[in-house]
Design an enzyme around this catalytic site. Sequence first.
Site, mmCIF file in Angstrom:
data_model
loop_
_atom_site.group_PDB
_atom_site.id
_atom_site.type_symbol
_atom_site.label_atom_id
_atom_site.label_comp_id
_atom_site.label_asym_id
_atom_site.label_seq_id
_atom_site.Cartn_x
_atom_site.Cartn_y
_atom_site.Cartn_z
ATOM 1 N N ASP A 45 -2.042 5.562 6.492
ATOM 2 C CA ASP A 45 -0.609 5.919 5.725
ATOM 3 C C ASP A 45 -0.925 7.378 5.202
ATOM 4 O O ASP A 45 -0.853 7.941 4.452
ATOM 5 C CB ASP A 45 -0.654 5.244 4.167
ATOM 6 C CG ASP A 45 -0.230 3.665 4.529
ATOM 7 O OD1 ASP A 45 -0.072 3.149 5.878
ATOM 8 O OD2 ASP A 45 -1.228 2.909 3.459
ATOM 9 N N GLU A 212 9.443 0.576 6.264
ATOM 10 C CA GLU A 212 9.434 1.226 5.477
ATOM 11 C C GLU A 212 8.608 2.741 5.985
ATOM 12 O O GLU A 212 8.968 3.257 6.689
ATOM 13 C CB GLU A 212 7.608 0.935 4.823
ATOM 14 C CG GLU A 212 6.653 0.401 6.005
ATOM 15 C CD GLU A 212 5.541 -0.741 6.219
ATOM 16 O OE1 GLU A 212 5.945 -1.522 5.048
ATOM 17 O OE2 GLU A 212 4.720 -0.811 7.295
#
Length: 551
Positions: A45, A212
């Site tokens: 991420d 997301e």
Amino acid sequence: MNFNIKHIKIRVVFAFLAICLAIHMNAQNTPTTFKNPILSGYHPDPSIIRVEDDYYLVNSTFIWYPGIPIYHSKDLVNWKLIGHGIHRENQVNFDGLAHNKGIYALTIRYNEGLFYLITTCVNCEGNFYITAKNPAGPWSDPIWLKDAPGIDPSLMWDQGKCYYIGQNLTSEQEWPSQCQIYLQELDLKQQKLVGERTVLSNGHANNAVWAEGPHVYKIKDKYMLLISEGGTSTHHSITVHHSDSLRGPYISDLINPVITHRHLGKKAPIQAVGHGDIVETQNGEWWAVALAKRSLHGHTTLGRETFLAKVEFEGKTPIFNDGKGKILTEQKRPDLPWTPFEKESEKDEFKDDVLNLKWCFIRIPKKKFYDIKDEQLAIQLRPETWDSLVNSSLILQRIKHHKFKATTKLSFDSSKKNEQAGLTIYRTNNNNNNNNNNNNNNNNYLLLKEKDELILIQKDKGVKTEIARIPCNKSKVYLRAVGTDLNVQFYYGETLDAMNPIGSNQSLTTIADENGLMFNGPGIGMYATSNGKKSTKKANFDWFEYTNSKF
């Protein structure tokens, strides 16, 4: 006097020649390409920003502590760990959390002299942001946003206002796992969301799942929404959406997804490309960071890593690695001055008063359980074990290579069977009493000294197997783990020149993603426990060395 002037001139000439030679040698040693990943091992991420000529990159860390590593670079290829966003025990609380909870994907941004980190603590108190004047820290206490549902928040500034971009499951789903991306103003003085909440997208298609990781960018007076879709495994992807105004409507780009590897099949060496962020260099180039996984014979043993890709705009559309359309293992490096950092020693001899930034714990220690004295790391034996849902006496660093060697010298003597200390390879530790669905995901290897024996233990999905048990009545012993692709062999010895294998070659698929494991990544390090009983014993480690050098 003339002699002195002549002497000075000669020195100046030699100094000039030395500088020219150094520049020439540096030019010869400057590579024209770079290799992916730019951050190997457990670095999922990624989010990135540029502040003048400096770049900063952060990653999610779940229940590892310190949390949110912050890396600095000048050239987008060489990175140095400079601090952590979560570095004090009172910032968050990870007790009772499973390995796949805690600090999820985050965003780093900068505005008017202040750095911002915004993220979610899943199964904690939700979304929060922290700030710092120096990215190395210290960082502020969390500012919790109670009215911000979902995960993966981001920030952007437009016309003097700060905006929060969030993600959440829709209340009325048209298809399974449908999520919405929304935007709302964040009042930094009131420290809360204010005004209208606007839904920007549900993904690029009518069956898009798990939209997301949203980021909104203003590029040439137009707005681009970048999100990840498809989940964080083999179907992961990045899509973009365009609008003439901040609140939309956002139109899905015709070429979506702009980057993915899901169409390459499960045999592709790089899998699960997604969750990206883009940055423009001071030279006008655009680059993207994204997570991906390196697959080795169908197994991912290093977790999700950080990769770099060139981005070129064709109109509004970002093209990833023009002409290639995928993440590359090697490519031409950014047009930036080559700026490597001094290589960190692979051997930590514990000469400093504090632990090196690379060392981590699982969950947050409520009190210090180790000391560094006389160039030794002393770890207190505590009742907590590595598979409990609180902090135990476990100190790790990331495994970053498919071929690695880790060695330590242990000094430990005990007459009690319950007292153990040694070397561990760690991945997950969900307790069987936990309500989490993955409650059998205890995955680890332990090479431990206890009383007068050495034991090698494997835990795979909660099943404990004693691989080997041998006599060992020496108080000092060298312990080693050698990883080679999907295998690991453990060793012990009284000297480094006489290391003996313990047990047979073991499989690293125990710690692979495909073994029901996701999100976090593997670590290797030192461990001590008294297995549920109080103890005053300490295990001393003279040094710890981790290398991927040829051996």
